[in-house]
Structure formats: structure tokens, C-alpha cells
Design a protein around this motif. Sequence first.
Motif, PDB file in Angstrom:
ATOM      1  N   ALA A   6       0.903  -1.039  -0.064  1.00 42.83           N
ATOM      2  CA  ALA A   6       0.075   0.078   0.083  1.00 42.83           C
ATOM      3  C   ALA A   6       0.776   1.214  -0.100  1.00 42.83           C
ATOM      4  O   ALA A   6       0.766   2.320  -0.816  1.00 42.83           O
ATOM      5  CB  ALA A   6      -0.950   0.056   1.002  1.00 42.83           C
ATOM      6  N   ARG A   7       1.896   1.259   0.957  1.00 45.66           N
ATOM      7  CA  ARG A   7       2.933   2.223   0.828  1.00 45.66           C
ATOM      8  C   ARG A   7       3.418   2.351  -0.525  1.00 45.66           C
ATOM      9  O   ARG A   7       3.464   3.553  -0.957  1.00 45.66           O
ATOM     10  CB  ARG A   7       4.105   2.252   1.887  1.00 45.66           C
ATOM     11  N   ASP A   8       3.944   1.447  -1.059  1.00 48.33           N
ATOM     12  CA  ASP A   8       4.503   1.874  -2.273  1.00 48.33           C
ATOM     13  C   ASP A   8       3.518   2.221  -3.418  1.00 48.33           C
ATOM     14  O   ASP A   8       4.041   3.089  -4.447  1.00 48.33           O
ATOM     15  CB  ASP A   8       5.201   0.301  -2.904  1.00 48.33           C
ATOM     16  N   LEU A   9       2.466   1.800  -3.303  1.00 51.03           N
ATOM     17  CA  LEU A   9       1.384   2.315  -4.272  1.00 51.03           C
ATOM     18  C   LEU A   9       0.885   3.852  -4.122  1.00 51.03           C
ATOM     19  O   LEU A   9       0.987   4.532  -5.270  1.00 51.03           O
ATOM     20  CB  LEU A   9       0.285   1.383  -4.355  1.00 51.03           C
ATOM     21  N   ARG A  10       1.110   4.246  -2.886  1.00 54.04           N
ATOM     22  CA  ARG A  10       0.775   5.441  -2.335  1.00 54.04           C
ATOM     23  C   ARG A  10       2.083   6.485  -2.954  1.00 54.04           C
ATOM     24  O   ARG A  10       1.701   7.538  -3.660  1.00 54.04           O
ATOM     25  CB  ARG A  10       0.836   5.815  -1.005  1.00 54.04           C
ATOM     26  N   GLU A  11       3.402   5.909  -2.980  1.00 55.36           N
ATOM     27  CA  GLU A  11       4.365   6.569  -3.594  1.00 55.36           C
ATOM     28  C   GLU A  11       4.340   6.771  -4.949  1.00 55.36           C
ATOM     29  O   GLU A  11       4.678   7.859  -5.636  1.00 55.36           O
ATOM     30  CB  GLU A  11       5.722   5.722  -3.146  1.00 55.36           C
ATOM     31  N   ILE A  12       3.923   5.844  -5.586  1.00 57.93           N
ATOM     32  CA  ILE A  12       3.869   5.752  -7.068  1.00 57.93           C
ATOM     33  C   ILE A  12       2.687   6.948  -7.532  1.00 57.93           C
ATOM     34  O   ILE A  12       3.155   7.737  -8.263  1.00 57.93           O
ATOM     35  CB  ILE A  12       3.732   4.597  -7.626  1.00 57.93           C
ATOM     36  N   GLU A  21      -3.169  18.868  -1.770  1.00 53.66           N
ATOM     37  CA  GLU A  21      -2.973  18.436  -0.304  1.00 53.66           C
ATOM     38  C   GLU A  21      -1.795  17.851  -0.133  1.00 53.66           C
ATOM     39  O   GLU A  21      -1.036  18.456   0.824  1.00 53.66           O
ATOM     40  CB  GLU A  21      -4.207  17.377   0.013  1.00 53.66           C
ATOM     41  N   LEU A  22      -1.411  16.973  -1.074  1.00 54.65           N
ATOM     42  CA  LEU A  22       0.257  16.827  -0.768  1.00 54.65           C
ATOM     43  C   LEU A  22       0.917  17.966  -1.068  1.00 54.65           C
ATOM     44  O   LEU A  22       2.132  17.953  -0.126  1.00 54.65           O
ATOM     45  CB  LEU A  22       0.388  15.498  -1.769  1.00 54.65           C
ATOM     46  N   LEU A  23       0.871  18.866  -1.912  1.00 56.76           N
ATOM     47  CA  LEU A  23       1.739  19.812  -2.022  1.00 56.76           C
ATOM     48  C   LEU A  23       1.801  20.752  -0.947  1.00 56.76           C
ATOM     49  O   LEU A  23       2.936  21.276  -0.593  1.00 56.76           O
ATOM     50  CB  LEU A  23       1.416  20.616  -3.439  1.00 56.76           C
ATOM     51  N   GLU A  24       0.455  20.968  -0.289  1.00 54.29           N
ATOM     52  CA  GLU A  24       0.562  21.529   1.107  1.00 54.29           C
ATOM     53  C   GLU A  24       1.335  20.932   2.247  1.00 54.29           C
ATOM     54  O   GLU A  24       1.914  21.540   2.983  1.00 54.29           O
ATOM     55  CB  GLU A  24      -0.865  22.071   1.289  1.00 54.29           C
ATOM     56  N   ASP A  70       1.104  12.571  10.187  1.00 47.48           N
ATOM     57  CA  ASP A  70       0.912  11.178   9.832  1.00 47.48           C
ATOM     58  C   ASP A  70       1.803  11.093   8.472  1.00 47.48           C
ATOM     59  O   ASP A  70       2.410   9.912   8.362  1.00 47.48           O
ATOM     60  CB  ASP A  70      -0.682  11.029   9.236  1.00 47.48           C
ATOM     61  N   PHE A  71       1.908  11.949   7.968  1.00 46.17           N
ATOM     62  CA  PHE A  71       2.633  11.848   6.448  1.00 46.17           C
ATOM     63  C   PHE A  71       4.385  11.618   7.089  1.00 46.17           C
ATOM     64  O   PHE A  71       4.953  10.634   6.401  1.00 46.17           O
ATOM     65  CB  PHE A  71       2.834  12.781   5.721  1.00 46.17           C
ATOM     66  N   LEU A  72       4.861  12.401   7.852  1.00 43.77           N
ATOM     67  CA  LEU A  72       5.972  12.222   8.428  1.00 43.77           C
ATOM     68  C   LEU A  72       6.475  10.864   9.031  1.00 43.77           C
ATOM     69  O   LEU A  72       7.539  10.277   9.063  1.00 43.77           O
ATOM     70  CB  LEU A  72       6.383  13.440   9.520  1.00 43.77           C
ATOM     71  N   LEU A  73       5.248  10.251   9.736  1.00 49.46           N
ATOM     72  CA  LEU A  73       5.583   8.980  10.593  1.00 49.46           C
ATOM     73  C   LEU A  73       5.309   7.838   9.498  1.00 49.46           C
ATOM     74  O   LEU A  73       6.150   7.001   9.372  1.00 49.46           O
ATOM     75  CB  LEU A  73       4.559   9.005  11.559  1.00 49.46           C
TER      76      LEU A  73
END
Length: 132
Positions: A6-12, A21-24, A70-73
Amino acid sequence: MDERRARDLREIERAVVPTQELLEIERAVAPTLDEGLDDWVPVDTLIANAIQVMPETDDRFAEFFASVLDFLLREDLMVVGEIGNTGFEPWPSTTIEDTVVRVVRDCQSVDWFARGGLCWLASTPKGKQRVR
């Protein structure tokens, strides 16, 4: 689907189509990681960096702050802990969600004025590499 997949897919997905939201989130993450390159970072710094992106008076601030933490962790860029007798001491292992809820609750309890007393963040090797 396991967590690693799931993490790999989110990174892709992030690499292909960065959302607003991700840019912010990245705008609050980058200076926090910069600060963490050489020292531990009080949660106050993360709050201040989040406020630079979204004012704390905005109704969505707590949710935004939670997303940044959450993103940092979740990306294994930083860990949460406190300063103790041995220096930085990570909090006992809990879920990311539980850690985020605890930090947000604690920050809200002091009206987002942590004054270095609630918790600290330490960069992981991955977090330091991302800055370099």
C-alpha cells in the motif's frame, strides 16, 4: 493488501499526480525535515511550519496538522518521542494513528502553544537522506 505494498502504491501515485493536499503537506514537511537534519525538533516547530501553510484559525487546521504528522510518520521520515535522561527517547511503539491522535489532542489541549513540553521529533536516516 499488505502495508508495504500500500505504501509503495501511494508513493507511485504521489510521484505521478501530486495533489494540492500533498503539495501543502510537503510545504510543512520540508522545513521540518531541514530543522531535523542536525537536531531534534520540538513539536512547536511542526506547528509553526503547518501554520505557514494553513492558519491555525482555519477550521481545517487540526486535520491538516494531523495529515502532516501522519505523513512524516508513515513515510518513516521522523519519529515522535521526548527528551529524557538519555537524550531523545522515542515513544513506546503504538500505531501511527494512535500517535497522531495523541499529539493532536495534546496540542489542542494547550491551544497549539506547546512550548517545547509536549513531544519532540527526531529524523530517521530516511528523513535525513531526503534533505540531503
